[in-house]
Design a protein around this motif. Structure first.
Motif, PDB file in Angstrom:
ATOM      1  N   ARG A  89       0.932  -1.251   0.017  1.00  0.00           N
ATOM      2  CA  ARG A  89       0.064  -0.090   0.086  1.00  0.00           C
ATOM      3  C   ARG A  89       0.686   1.134   0.034  1.00  0.00           C
ATOM      4  NH1 ARG A  89      -3.048  -0.920   4.251  1.00  0.00           N
ATOM      5  NH2 ARG A  89      -4.784  -1.491   3.249  1.00  0.00           N
ATOM      6  N   GLU A  90       1.958   1.115   0.808  1.00  0.00           N
ATOM      7  CA  GLU A  90       2.873   2.383   0.903  1.00  0.00           C
ATOM      8  C   GLU A  90       3.361   2.572  -0.414  1.00  0.00           C
ATOM      9  OE1 GLU A  90       2.978   4.972   3.053  1.00  0.00           O
ATOM     10  OE2 GLU A  90       1.143   3.656   4.012  1.00  0.00           O
ATOM     11  N   ALA A  91       4.082   1.620  -1.089  1.00  0.00           N
ATOM     12  CA  ALA A  91       4.675   1.735  -2.572  1.00  0.00           C
ATOM     13  C   ALA A  91       3.890   2.242  -3.349  1.00  0.00           C
ATOM     14  CB  ALA A  91       5.310   0.438  -2.706  1.00  0.00           C
ATOM     15  N   LEU A  92       2.502   1.827  -3.432  1.00  0.00           N
ATOM     16  CA  LEU A  92       1.381   2.512  -4.375  1.00  0.00           C
ATOM     17  C   LEU A  92       1.194   3.974  -3.913  1.00  0.00           C
ATOM     18  CD1 LEU A  92      -0.515  -1.030  -4.733  1.00  0.00           C
ATOM     19  CD2 LEU A  92       0.442   0.267  -6.499  1.00  0.00           C
ATOM     20  N   ARG A  93       0.864   3.975  -2.598  1.00  0.00           N
ATOM     21  CA  ARG A  93       0.603   5.631  -2.396  1.00  0.00           C
ATOM     22  C   ARG A  93       1.728   6.419  -2.617  1.00  0.00           C
ATOM     23  NH1 ARG A  93      -0.834   5.354   3.271  1.00  0.00           N
ATOM     24  NH2 ARG A  93      -3.028   4.969   2.342  1.00  0.00           N
ATOM     25  N   SER A  94       2.916   5.933  -2.564  1.00  0.00           N
ATOM     26  CA  SER A  94       4.319   6.944  -2.848  1.00  0.00           C
ATOM     27  C   SER A  94       4.113   7.177  -4.549  1.00  0.00           C
ATOM     28  CB  SER A  94       5.595   6.285  -2.773  1.00  0.00           C
ATOM     29  OG  SER A  94       5.911   5.076  -3.626  1.00  0.00           O
ATOM     30  N   ALA A  95       3.508   6.277  -5.180  1.00  0.00           N
ATOM     31  CA  ALA A  95       3.294   6.542  -6.628  1.00  0.00           C
ATOM     32  C   ALA A  95       1.949   7.432  -7.109  1.00  0.00           C
ATOM     33  CB  ALA A  95       3.214   5.114  -7.571  1.00  0.00           C
ATOM     34  N   GLY A  96       1.329   7.767  -5.991  1.00  0.00           N
ATOM     35  CA  GLY A  96       0.093   8.368  -6.066  1.00  0.00           C
ATOM     36  C   GLY A  96      -1.277   7.832  -6.477  1.00  0.00           C
ATOM     37  N   ALA A  97      -1.274   6.321  -6.058  1.00  0.00           N
ATOM     38  CA  ALA A  97      -2.199   5.470  -6.327  1.00  0.00           C
ATOM     39  C   ALA A  97      -3.039   5.058  -4.748  1.00  0.00           C
ATOM     40  CB  ALA A  97      -1.781   4.064  -7.126  1.00  0.00           C
ATOM     41  N   GLU A  98      -4.037   5.417  -4.473  1.00  0.00           N
ATOM     42  CA  GLU A  98      -4.779   5.060  -3.250  1.00  0.00           C
ATOM     43  C   GLU A  98      -5.465   3.763  -3.392  1.00  0.00           C
ATOM     44  OE1 GLU A  98      -4.632   6.338  -0.226  1.00  0.00           O
ATOM     45  OE2 GLU A  98      -3.327   7.982  -1.271  1.00  0.00           O
ATOM     46  N   THR A  99      -5.446   2.710  -2.406  1.00  0.00           N
ATOM     47  CA  THR A  99      -5.831   1.246  -2.791  1.00  0.00           C
ATOM     48  C   THR A  99      -6.801   1.145  -1.410  1.00  0.00           C
ATOM     49  OG1 THR A  99      -3.909   0.648  -1.498  1.00  0.00           O
ATOM     50  CG2 THR A  99      -3.878   0.576  -3.698  1.00  0.00           C
ATOM     51  N   GLN A 100      -7.950  -0.018  -1.767  1.00  0.00           N
ATOM     52  CA  GLN A 100      -8.570  -0.637  -0.775  1.00  0.00           C
ATOM     53  C   GLN A 100      -8.201  -1.753  -0.896  1.00  0.00           C
ATOM     54  OE1 GLN A 100     -12.532  -0.994  -2.190  1.00  0.00           O
ATOM     55  NE2 GLN A 100     -13.191  -2.153  -0.384  1.00  0.00           N
ATOM     56  N   TRP A 101      -7.938  -2.454   0.218  1.00  0.00           N
ATOM     57  CA  TRP A 101      -7.559  -3.908   0.271  1.00  0.00           C
ATOM     58  C   TRP A 101      -8.588  -4.691   1.140  1.00  0.00           C
ATOM     59  CZ3 TRP A 101      -2.706  -5.593  -1.139  1.00  0.00           C
ATOM     60  CH2 TRP A 101      -1.752  -4.814  -1.689  1.00  0.00           C
ATOM     61  N   ILE A 102      -8.899  -5.961   0.506  1.00  0.00           N
ATOM     62  CA  ILE A 102      -9.832  -6.810   0.788  1.00  0.00           C
ATOM     63  C   ILE A 102      -9.223  -8.034   1.338  1.00  0.00           C
ATOM     64  CG2 ILE A 102     -12.093  -8.078   0.422  1.00  0.00           C
ATOM     65  CD1 ILE A 102     -12.795  -5.985  -1.765  1.00  0.00           C
ATOM     66  N   PHE A 103      -9.325  -8.379   2.505  1.00  0.00           N
ATOM     67  CA  PHE A 103      -8.626  -9.672   2.912  1.00  0.00           C
ATOM     68  C   PHE A 103      -9.738 -10.825   2.845  1.00  0.00           C
ATOM     69  CE2 PHE A 103      -6.418  -5.896   4.478  1.00  0.00           C
ATOM     70  CZ  PHE A 103      -5.022  -6.507   4.210  1.00  0.00           C
ATOM     71  N   ASP A 104     -10.904 -10.717   2.783  1.00  0.00           N
ATOM     72  CA  ASP A 104     -11.789 -11.811   2.559  1.00  0.00           C
ATOM     73  C   ASP A 104     -12.770 -11.583   1.439  1.00  0.00           C
ATOM     74  OD1 ASP A 104     -13.462 -13.919   2.985  1.00  0.00           O
ATOM     75  OD2 ASP A 104     -14.258 -13.288   4.753  1.00  0.00           O
ATOM     76  N   PRO A 105     -12.143 -11.880   0.325  1.00  0.00           N
ATOM     77  CA  PRO A 105     -12.918 -11.486  -0.849  1.00  0.00           C
ATOM     78  C   PRO A 105     -14.147 -12.252  -1.036  1.00  0.00           C
ATOM     79  CG  PRO A 105     -10.474 -11.829  -1.681  1.00  0.00           C
ATOM     80  CD  PRO A 105     -10.754 -12.592  -0.193  1.00  0.00           C
ATOM     81  N   HIS A 106     -14.363 -13.221  -0.332  1.00  0.00           N
ATOM     82  CA  HIS A 106     -15.431 -14.042  -0.577  1.00  0.00           C
ATOM     83  C   HIS A 106     -16.726 -13.533   0.177  1.00  0.00           C
ATOM     84  CE1 HIS A 106     -13.397 -17.465  -2.288  1.00  0.00           C
ATOM     85  NE2 HIS A 106     -12.576 -17.514  -1.140  1.00  0.00           N
ATOM     86  N   SER A 107     -16.450 -12.778   1.082  1.00  0.00           N
ATOM     87  CA  SER A 107     -17.405 -12.191   1.903  1.00  0.00           C
ATOM     88  C   SER A 107     -17.557 -10.513   1.727  1.00  0.00           C
ATOM     89  CB  SER A 107     -17.470 -12.259   3.399  1.00  0.00           C
ATOM     90  OG  SER A 107     -16.264 -11.810   3.854  1.00  0.00           O
ATOM     91  N   ASP A 108     -16.458  -9.852   1.228  1.00  0.00           N
ATOM     92  CA  ASP A 108     -16.407  -8.532   1.197  1.00  0.00           C
ATOM     93  C   ASP A 108     -16.443  -8.056  -0.226  1.00  0.00           C
ATOM     94  OD1 ASP A 108     -16.105  -8.012   3.814  1.00  0.00           O
ATOM     95  OD2 ASP A 108     -13.885  -7.767   3.956  1.00  0.00           O
ATOM     96  N   GLN A 109     -17.305  -6.964  -0.576  1.00  0.00           N
ATOM     97  CA  GLN A 109     -17.223  -6.801  -2.163  1.00  0.00           C
ATOM     98  C   GLN A 109     -16.391  -5.506  -2.380  1.00  0.00           C
ATOM     99  OE1 GLN A 109     -18.771  -8.583  -4.503  1.00  0.00           O
ATOM    100  NE2 GLN A 109     -19.081  -9.998  -3.110  1.00  0.00           N
ATOM    101  N   PRO A 110     -15.738  -5.459  -3.615  1.00  0.00           N
ATOM    102  CA  PRO A 110     -14.950  -4.328  -3.841  1.00  0.00           C
ATOM    103  C   PRO A 110     -15.969  -2.993  -4.140  1.00  0.00           C
ATOM    104  CG  PRO A 110     -14.867  -5.989  -5.737  1.00  0.00           C
ATOM    105  CD  PRO A 110     -15.646  -6.518  -4.720  1.00  0.00           C
TER     106      PRO A 110
END
Length: 183
Positions: free
Chosen positions: A48-69
């Motif tokens: 996340r920090e590497a992507l943020r340093s490139a100007g990209a914000e991220t949402q991380w889903i750790f349980d894709p079976h129950s959380d929807q993006p």
């Protein structure tokens, strides 16, 4: 007039927040490697920090079976125990990305937990840091980036690269490509 302008700004901000923002990428992690949860979350923070340093914000889903993006681009990262059946025998790859550009809305990557664990031990670096770099490297491929001589997209990661974390960021040209892909 001032109230109308403030209302427009507030509605635009709310719409951006609800949609995940213009530069928001969802990363769905599927843990088939049986990682300890703290390792997975720490690795995700590194990425996340590497992507943020490139100007990209991220949402991380750790349980894709129950959380929807949220609406927007999605990168699926499959954390596999081994490379077996995914890359040719004898490969020392720590990950692989399918050739489907994120511009189509989603991309799929694989990272290989046991080879990453072995590499982290050999270079005497924290497992979660090496795993995070492998994840963000594959996300970089999903964003259309190729290999570079330095930075997170370096093809052949070495101990000296890990000792200087600033080397494991996206160079300015790659950061621009990431932001353009997400725009």
């Amino acid at each position: 007039m001032k109230r109308a302008w403030m209302a427009v700004v507030a509605m635009a901000a709310a719409a951006t927040a609800c949609s995940g923002g213009q530069n928001s990428l969802t990363v769905a992690l599927y843990d088939y490697g049986g990682l300890p949860p703290w390792v997975l979350r720490s690795a995700a923070q590194e990425a996340r920090e590497a992507l943020r340093s490139a100007g990209a914000e991220t949402q991380w889903i750790f349980d894709p079976h129950s959380d929807q993006p949220q609406p927007g681009p999605v990168v699926v990262v499959n954390i596999m125990p081994t490379r077996h059946g995914i890359v040719p025998e004898g490969s020392d790859a720590l990950g692989l990305t399918a050739r489907s550009p994120i511009a189509q809305g989603s991309a799929t990557c694989w990272v290989f937990y046991r080879p990453i664990q072995k590499f982290a031990t050999n270079v005497e670096q924290p497992l979660e840091e090496v795993l995070g770099y492998a994840i963000v490297h594959e996300i970089g491929h999903a964003m259309g980036l190729g290999h570079n001589a330095f930075g997170i997209m370096k093809a052949d990661l070495r101990k000296r690269d890990l000792l200087n974390a600033s080397r494991l960021r996206f160079p300015p040209d790659d950061a621009r490509k990431i932001r353009a892909t997400m725009a």
